[in-house]
Each structure stands twice: as structure tokens, then as C-alpha cells.
Write a protein that holds these residues in place. Structure first.
Motif, PDB file in Angstrom:
ATOM      1  N   ASP A  11      88.718 -27.849  52.273  1.00 28.43           N
ATOM      2  CA  ASP A  11      88.506 -27.301  53.616  1.00 28.43           C
ATOM      3  C   ASP A  11      87.293 -27.948  54.287  1.00 28.43           C
ATOM      4  N   CYS A  12      86.173 -27.910  53.599  1.00 26.62           N
ATOM      5  CA  CYS A  12      84.912 -28.346  54.204  1.00 26.62           C
ATOM      6  C   CYS A  12      84.891 -29.843  54.506  1.00 26.62           C
ATOM      7  N   HIS A  13      85.355 -30.628  53.571  1.00 25.36           N
ATOM      8  CA  HIS A  13      85.361 -32.078  53.782  1.00 25.36           C
ATOM      9  C   HIS A  13      86.278 -32.430  54.956  1.00 25.36           C
ATOM     10  N   SER A  14      87.392 -31.741  55.058  1.00 25.50           N
ATOM     11  CA  SER A  14      88.340 -32.012  56.151  1.00 25.50           C
ATOM     12  C   SER A  14      87.746 -31.635  57.500  1.00 25.50           C
ATOM     13  N   VAL A  15      87.097 -30.492  57.562  1.00 18.93           N
ATOM     14  CA  VAL A  15      86.475 -30.062  58.822  1.00 18.93           C
ATOM     15  C   VAL A  15      85.383 -31.057  59.215  1.00 18.93           C
ATOM     16  N   ASN A  16      84.608 -31.491  58.244  1.00 22.54           N
ATOM     17  CA  ASN A  16      83.537 -32.449  58.552  1.00 22.54           C
ATOM     18  C   ASN A  16      84.074 -33.769  59.076  1.00 22.54           C
ATOM     19  N   LEU A  17      85.212 -34.202  58.557  1.00 24.25           N
ATOM     20  CA  LEU A  17      85.825 -35.419  59.098  1.00 24.25           C
ATOM     21  C   LEU A  17      86.144 -35.231  60.574  1.00 24.25           C
TER      22      LEU A  17
ATOM     23  N   LEU B  42      96.201 -36.694  59.976  1.00 22.67           N
ATOM     24  CA  LEU B  42      97.655 -36.800  60.059  1.00 22.67           C
ATOM     25  C   LEU B  42      98.131 -36.830  61.507  1.00 22.67           C
ATOM     26  N   LYS B  43      97.487 -35.994  62.342  1.00 24.25           N
ATOM     27  CA  LYS B  43      97.974 -35.816  63.706  1.00 24.25           C
ATOM     28  C   LYS B  43      96.881 -35.156  64.527  1.00 24.25           C
ATOM     29  N   CYS B  44      96.865 -35.433  65.798  1.00 21.49           N
ATOM     30  CA  CYS B  44      95.872 -34.845  66.688  1.00 21.49           C
ATOM     31  C   CYS B  44      96.552 -34.448  67.992  1.00 21.49           C
ATOM     32  N   GLU B  45      96.377 -33.201  68.398  1.00 23.67           N
ATOM     33  CA  GLU B  45      96.964 -32.723  69.676  1.00 23.67           C
ATOM     34  C   GLU B  45      95.932 -31.854  70.373  1.00 23.67           C
ATOM     35  N   GLY B  46      95.323 -32.364  71.400  1.00 26.46           N
ATOM     36  CA  GLY B  46      94.311 -31.592  72.120  1.00 26.46           C
ATOM     37  C   GLY B  46      93.166 -31.225  71.198  1.00 26.46           C
ATOM     38  N   ARG B  47      92.881 -29.934  71.084  1.00 21.46           N
ATOM     39  CA  ARG B  47      91.770 -29.496  70.245  1.00 21.46           C
ATOM     40  C   ARG B  47      92.179 -29.317  68.783  1.00 21.46           C
ATOM     41  N   LYS B  48      93.435 -29.577  68.450  1.00 22.40           N
ATOM     42  CA  LYS B  48      93.920 -29.401  67.075  1.00 22.40           C
ATOM     43  C   LYS B  48      94.039 -30.737  66.339  1.00 22.40           C
ATOM     44  N   THR B  49      93.558 -30.759  65.122  1.00 18.10           N
ATOM     45  CA  THR B  49      93.731 -31.945  64.271  1.00 18.10           C
ATOM     46  C   THR B  49      94.230 -31.495  62.893  1.00 18.10           C
ATOM     47  N   TRP B  50      95.248 -32.159  62.413  1.00 19.75           N
ATOM     48  CA  TRP B  50      95.777 -31.887  61.085  1.00 19.75           C
ATOM     49  C   TRP B  50      95.254 -32.969  60.124  1.00 19.75           C
ATOM     50  N   VAL B  51      94.666 -32.510  59.024  1.00 18.40           N
ATOM     51  CA  VAL B  51      94.042 -33.425  58.062  1.00 18.40           C
ATOM     52  C   VAL B  51      94.704 -33.248  56.703  1.00 18.40           C
ATOM     53  N   ALA B  52      94.916 -34.358  56.013  1.00 17.56           N
ATOM     54  CA  ALA B  52      95.358 -34.316  54.618  1.00 17.56           C
ATOM     55  C   ALA B  52      94.170 -34.676  53.743  1.00 17.56           C
ATOM     56  N   CYS B  53      94.036 -33.994  52.626  1.00 21.35           N
ATOM     57  CA  CYS B  53      92.898 -34.258  51.743  1.00 21.35           C
ATOM     58  C   CYS B  53      93.367 -34.224  50.291  1.00 21.35           C
ATOM     59  N   THR B  54      92.918 -35.202  49.525  1.00 24.47           N
ATOM     60  CA  THR B  54      93.257 -35.263  48.103  1.00 24.47           C
ATOM     61  C   THR B  54      91.989 -35.170  47.270  1.00 24.47           C
TER      62      THR B  54
ATOM     63  N   ASP C 147      95.707 -31.270  46.237  1.00 24.28           N
ATOM     64  CA  ASP C 147      95.765 -31.838  47.577  1.00 24.28           C
ATOM     65  C   ASP C 147      95.994 -30.694  48.560  1.00 24.28           C
ATOM     66  N   GLY C 148      95.717 -30.980  49.807  1.00 25.98           N
ATOM     67  CA  GLY C 148      95.876 -29.932  50.791  1.00 25.98           C
ATOM     68  C   GLY C 148      95.975 -30.468  52.188  1.00 25.98           C
ATOM     69  N   GLU C 149      96.390 -29.585  53.066  1.00 26.00           N
ATOM     70  CA  GLU C 149      96.379 -29.888  54.502  1.00 26.00           C
ATOM     71  C   GLU C 149      95.542 -28.820  55.197  1.00 26.00           C
ATOM     72  N   VAL C 150      94.785 -29.277  56.186  1.00 22.40           N
ATOM     73  CA  VAL C 150      93.932 -28.360  56.931  1.00 22.40           C
ATOM     74  C   VAL C 150      94.190 -28.567  58.426  1.00 22.40           C
ATOM     75  N   LEU C 151      94.444 -27.471  59.098  1.00 21.68           N
ATOM     76  CA  LEU C 151      94.531 -27.505  60.566  1.00 21.68           C
ATOM     77  C   LEU C 151      93.146 -27.137  61.102  1.00 21.68           C
ATOM     78  N   VAL C 152      92.534 -28.111  61.751  1.00 27.48           N
ATOM     79  CA  VAL C 152      91.163 -27.947  62.237  1.00 27.48           C
ATOM     80  C   VAL C 152      91.196 -27.827  63.773  1.00 27.48           C
ATOM     81  N   VAL C 153      90.479 -26.856  64.288  1.00 35.30           N
ATOM     82  CA  VAL C 153      90.454 -26.632  65.725  1.00 35.30           C
ATOM     83  C   VAL C 153      89.033 -26.812  66.259  1.00 35.30           C
ATOM     84  N   ARG C 154      88.914 -27.632  67.283  1.00 33.77           N
ATOM     85  CA  ARG C 154      87.608 -27.777  67.924  1.00 33.77           C
ATOM     86  C   ARG C 154      87.376 -26.578  68.843  1.00 33.77           C
ATOM     87  N   LEU C 155      86.226 -25.952  68.683  1.00 38.10           N
ATOM     88  CA  LEU C 155      85.906 -24.806  69.529  1.00 38.10           C
ATOM     89  C   LEU C 155      85.552 -25.292  70.928  1.00 38.10           C
ATOM     90  N   LYS C 156      85.901 -24.470  71.908  1.00 36.59           N
ATOM     91  CA  LYS C 156      85.498 -24.792  73.276  1.00 36.59           C
ATOM     92  C   LYS C 156      83.977 -24.678  73.382  1.00 36.59           C
TER      93      LYS C 156
END
Lengths: 155, 155
Positions: free
Chosen positions: A69-75, A122-134, A144-153
Motif C-alpha cells: 500500500d505505502c510504496h504504491s501511494v508514494n509512487l 497500470l492506468k491513470c484517469e483524472g485523480r485516480k491511479t491504479w498501481v501494481a506492486c510486487t 503482489d497487489g493492486e492499489v487504487l490511489v486517489v489524489r486528494l483535492k
């Protein structure tokens, strides 16, 4: 290849977080760096023995989830600063949170080894980014995991 | 309604785990109890301030994931003992691990409040059990997740 001398966290991406905050002295204090791929980051970490799971030799699943989770958000935080062509941690601060975390625990993770995390977008749409992490140890993928990361306004 | 005087963990379900091991003095030491539903368990926990996320007032997402994971696994361990009509922690020990953890972070979790976790079984097939778990504060659901828990074969 883009390589920062300091980790994202030490550049001020996150301060307090138990997983990655550079100022949380009781936390896990993971350090994420640009990897040599595109939109990707790498982290190496060795667990304190207290982070064991059902047996003292194996890393706790919750810690595995935290690392992913944390590494993906930091990316994503680092990428958002890069998109705006300004240094990580510069004002106004960019904050991102995870909205979904989906982790597969595939093999036990030995606790006394260096863990490698590799995250990529993996993908980016507006404030949402999908990250894969191994998460791997000695070259063997253990989780392994996937994290949906949202940029706060901005406030 | 089935109610144990001691938590699953204090009855010996798990000893070392960072999330729930009764003997891991540096860990989170969550305590799970039978709930009044069928095949369900409840846990109350207050976070130490070190477990904050991006701000000091908010619980870390990795800790949210850990709580959901650990409480769900403990429910399954308790159920597996119950299926065999013997006390939690009795020999031969039953061990379960999570194979998949999928968490939705829906609202920030305030760090200075009592967290309630409620877990219940969705489905059971052989050694696999799917658990749903909700994390709420003051009656407001802030996160939820599903955990696929697998009972390990006896040694």
C-alpha cells in the motif's frame, strides 16, 4: 533513467505515516526511489523481528499489505509532483490516499531477508491511479497487489 | 449467543503475530470475541498514535488492512476449532493464513476513537473460508474488506 539521491519520503512526500513517514520514528519508514522503468519505483526494506506473523520466521501479512500500500501511494505522490514539474514535497503539498487495496499472499516471506518492492502504474484517469506492486525476496515473488490511489483535492 | 470469557487470542489461537499475537508485546494485540451473529466475531481496538497515516489524526491504511486481515483470520481459526468441538488453542494446533485481502477504504478513520471490527463468514469450501469484515467508528462504517483464509494442512 531518473534517480533521486534521496528517497521520495526523505524529500518530504510524507511525514507522519506509520508505513513511510520519515518523521515517524516508531514506524516502518520505508524508502521509495525511482526505478529504471517508466512510472515505476523500487524499495528495499528489512523487517524488525517484531513484524512476524503466525511464526517468528515469517513476515506478518498485515505488514506485507502495508508495504504494498505505502510504496504504491508514494509512487503516485512522486508522479503527481513530476507531472507538475516541481520537486517532491514542494508547496502546495500533494496528498494521495488509497481507496482500494487488493493483495495476494502467494508464499511465506522470510523475516530476516531484504524485501524488494517494485511498483508500476497500470492506468491513470483524472485523480485516480491504479498501481501494481510486487514483493519479492531473493528474486522470488512472494506477494503482489493492486492499489487504487486517489489524489486528494487541494484544500 | 456464544460468548467466551477470554478472547480467541488469549485462549491461544495465535501467539507471535504482530497484529494479534498475545505474546507479541510490541504488536497490536487485537482481541477477537464471538459476536451474537452466526459464525461471526467482534473486536474493539484503540490505536496508539504512532499508527497514524498521512496526518496525525487519521489511522494508517496499512493498519486498517492489518485489522481486517487479522480479525478475519482469527474468526476462521476459532471456527475451525469449533468444528472439531475442541477448545481454541488445544493440540493439535490449527493454523490459518490469508491468501487474499481486498480492502475498501471509504472514509478516514479517526485515530483517537474506539474501532469496532465485525467479521462474518461468507462461504466455506474445504480448507478455504471467505470472510467479510467491516471497520466502523461510532457506528459509521469507514472501511470494509474480504479475506480469503486458508487452513494449513497439519504438519
Amino acid at each position: 533513467m531518473e534517480m533521486a539521491e534521496e528517497s521520495f519520503q526523505d524529500q518530504g512526500s510524507v511525514q507522519h505515516c506509520f508505513g513511510c513517514g520519515s518523521e515517524n520514528v516508531e514506524g516502518m519508514r520505508i524508502k521509495s526511489f525511482w526505478d529504471d522503468g517508466i512510472d515505476s519505483a523500487v524499495c528495499h526494506w528489512v523487517a524488525d523481528p517484531k513484524y512476524c506473523g503466525g511464526s517468528p520466521e515469517i513476515l506478518y501479512g498485515g505488514t506485507i499489505a502495508s508495504l504494498i500500500d505505502c510504496h504504491s501511494v508514494n509512487l503516485v505522490v512522486a508522479l503527481e509532483y513530476r507531472k507538475e514539474q516541481r520537486p517532491i514535497g514542494s508547496d502546495p503539498k500533494i496528498a494521495c490516499v488509497s481507496a482500494n487495496l487488493n493483495v495476494n499472499f502467494r508464499k511465506p516471506v522470510p523475516i530476516n531477508k531484504t524485501i524488494q518492492l517494485k511498483a508500476n502504474v497500470l492506468k491513470c484517469e483524472g485523480r485516480k491511479t491504479w498501481v501494481a506492486c510486487t514483493l519479492s525476496v531473493d528474486g522470488l515473488a512472494c506477494a503482489d497487489g493492486e492499489v487504487l490511489v486517489v489524489r486528494l483535492k487541494s484544500a
